[in-house]
Design an enzyme around this catalytic site. Structure first.
Site, PDB file in Angstrom:
ATOM      1  N   SER A 126       0.842  -1.197   0.000  1.00 57.02           N
ATOM      2  CA  SER A 126       0.000   0.000   0.000  1.00 57.02           C
ATOM      3  C   SER A 126       0.879   1.251   0.000  1.00 57.02           C
ATOM      4  O   SER A 126       1.581   1.498  -0.974  1.00 57.02           O
ATOM      5  CB  SER A 126      -0.957  -0.038   1.191  1.00 57.02           C
ATOM      6  OG  SER A 126      -1.944   0.957   1.079  1.00 57.02           O
ATOM      7  N   SER A 127       0.899   2.038   1.063  1.00 60.42           N
ATOM      8  CA  SER A 127       1.788   3.204   1.099  1.00 60.42           C
ATOM      9  C   SER A 127       3.234   2.771   0.876  1.00 60.42           C
ATOM     10  O   SER A 127       4.004   3.474   0.216  1.00 60.42           O
ATOM     11  CB  SER A 127       1.656   3.917   2.454  1.00 60.42           C
ATOM     12  OG  SER A 127       2.600   4.961   2.570  1.00 60.42           O
TER      13      SER A 127
END
Length: 449
Positions: free
Chosen positions: A151-152
């Site tokens: 994700s991030s």
């Protein structure tokens, strides 16, 4: 801030010349996750943890493994398989912890102008400082440095490959977005983001130009790229996988049509893009039916194989072969998520909600405060009225509303005394964004952190 690779690599090269052993200079780490402070320039204000396996070569490979929003380096250490693979193959893992806030909190900076320029500051410079520290302190091999993240952290993987192609040799981005997808901090949170809101569609050349402009004038080799995305991901929409493919194939000057496709595991559809010599430069995995929940068990091993640090080479010359970059054997699994957990255990739960419009994400950290290890767990809680889980990570959730049970997945089944694991989910809401009022682990009420 300029980045002089030759200067930073000097100490490691000197060790090799004079024949000193790295062990004589490093702290006595004993295959435990250890925090490092004062590791070098740190404009992002990040924290650094490092996992150094007991058995490793004199010049081990380095993997930077980056968490998702709301997570931490120690959380990604306990909630992913990279440390166990490091024990098997002898590489060092760096687990950075982001500390900047952008709607979700603890997200890696992929939105600011500083983070989009080589040597510009913010988190990318901090990560490179961590790599340099490991090269200097542990004799890490500067020719075998890799990035991965979820994700991030997957977004940050693309960031590091674009800004520092001379540092990283390959990367594996799980649920990421193309480099330079976010316009600024205001464009970052879901619900208001053009990047993750489905409104981002650039041409391959536009995406490729963004990478080329990040390090203008660079003509050296580019890191190979592996991309993963679930087809049912609604937080970071699945269509962004195609934008990532377009970006990196354009950077390599490759056709948008894959040279080979296959299914290495059920539900895993892989596309592979190779250069004229047959070397796979970009490969993309579409995971059928998966939400915002990667990497799932076994996927980290495929990333390590793609890097070439599991003994298989990592740069297959036969892109049509479905086994050419497959790991030699899958990692050992913990008990399956469906197995019944043992009796209750003392616990503490920290819970953070980040909400927008009609959606929210909830990040939960579970800590074993008892004196014995927990092998298999189920966390129960009741969602406030109007909330419904749409996807989750690091646990299996059922049902999606009301009284919910989150069960461990294979790689985080064991919680040692004092150990923690981070899980989370995305949900819709009808106005009530409150947290669950209480949590219980294996039937025992947990204290609030």
């Amino acid at each position: 801030m300029s980045f002089n690779r030759k200067v930073l690599l000097g100490p490691a090269a000197l060790l090799a010349v004079v024949g000193l052993t790295v062990v004589a200079l490093r702290p006595a780490y004993a295959a435990t996750l250890t925090e490092v402070t004062n590791f070098g320039a740190n404009p992002g204000g990040m924290r650094m943890h490092v996992y150094v396996p007991d058995a490793r070569p004199a010049n081990p490979a380095i993997v930077v493994a980056m968490h998702g929003c709301g997570g931490s380096g120690p959380g990604f250490y306990s909630g992913s398989e990279f440390a166990s693979l490091a024990d098997r193959y002898g590489f060092i893992v760096i687990y950075p912890s982001a500390t900047q806030q952008a709607g979700f909190g603890n997200c890696f900076d992929t939105w600011s102008d500083a983070a989009k320029r080589r040597g510009g500051g913010s988190d990318p410079v901090s990560v490179v400082s961590m790599v340099t520290y490991v090269e200097r302190q542990f004799g890490g091999d500067p020719n075998r440095v890799y990035a991965t993240g979820s994700s991030s952290g997957g977004m940050m993987t693309n960031e590091m490959l674009a800004l520092y192609p001379d540092v990283f040799k390959a990367g594996a981005a799980f649920m990421g977005v193309p480099f330079n997808c976010f316009a600024n901090a205001a464009d970052y949170p879901p619900g208001s983001s053009r990047c993750t809101g489905g409104g981002m569609d650039r041409t391959p050349q536009q995406w490729g130009d963004a990478v080329r402009q990040a390090y203008a004038g660079y003509t050296g080799p580019r890191p190979r790229v592996q991309l993963w995305h679930g087809t049912s991901d609604t937080l970071v929409p699945y269509q962004l996988l195609q934008e990532e493919i377009e970006q990196w194939t354009d950077v390599f000057g490759l056709s948008q049509t894959p040279m080979a496709t296959d299914t290495p595991q059920s539900g895993w559809n892989r596309r592979r893009y190779a250069d004229g010599s047959g070397t796979v430069r970009v490969e993309a995995y579409s995971i059928q039916g998966a939400g915002h929940s990667l990497p799932a068990p076994g996927m980290a091993a495929y990333a390590i194989a793609f890097f070439g640090i599991d003994g298989t080479g990592g740069t297959p010359s036969s892109p049509g072969s479905p086994t050419s970059s497959r790991p030699s054997s899958p990692p050992a699994s913990s008990p399956p998520a469906s197995s019944p957990p043992p009796g209750g255990a003392a616990c503490r739960v920290a819970d953070t909600v980040n909400a927008w419009n009609t959606g929210l994400t909830e990040n939960i950290t579970i800590t074993n405060t008892g004196g014995a290890a927990i092998n298999g767990w189920a966390l129960t809680f009741t969602l406030p009225a109007g909330q419904s889980i749409t996807s989750g990570w690091n646990a299996a959730y059922s049902p999606n509303s009301g009284a919910v049970t989150a069960r461990n997945v294979s790689y985080n089944a064991v919680l040692p005394p004092g150990g923690s694991t981070s899980i989370g989910f995305q949900a819709t809401h009808t106005g009530n964004t409150a947290r669950p009022p209480a949590f219980a682990l294996n039937g025992t009420a947990c204290a609030a952190a």
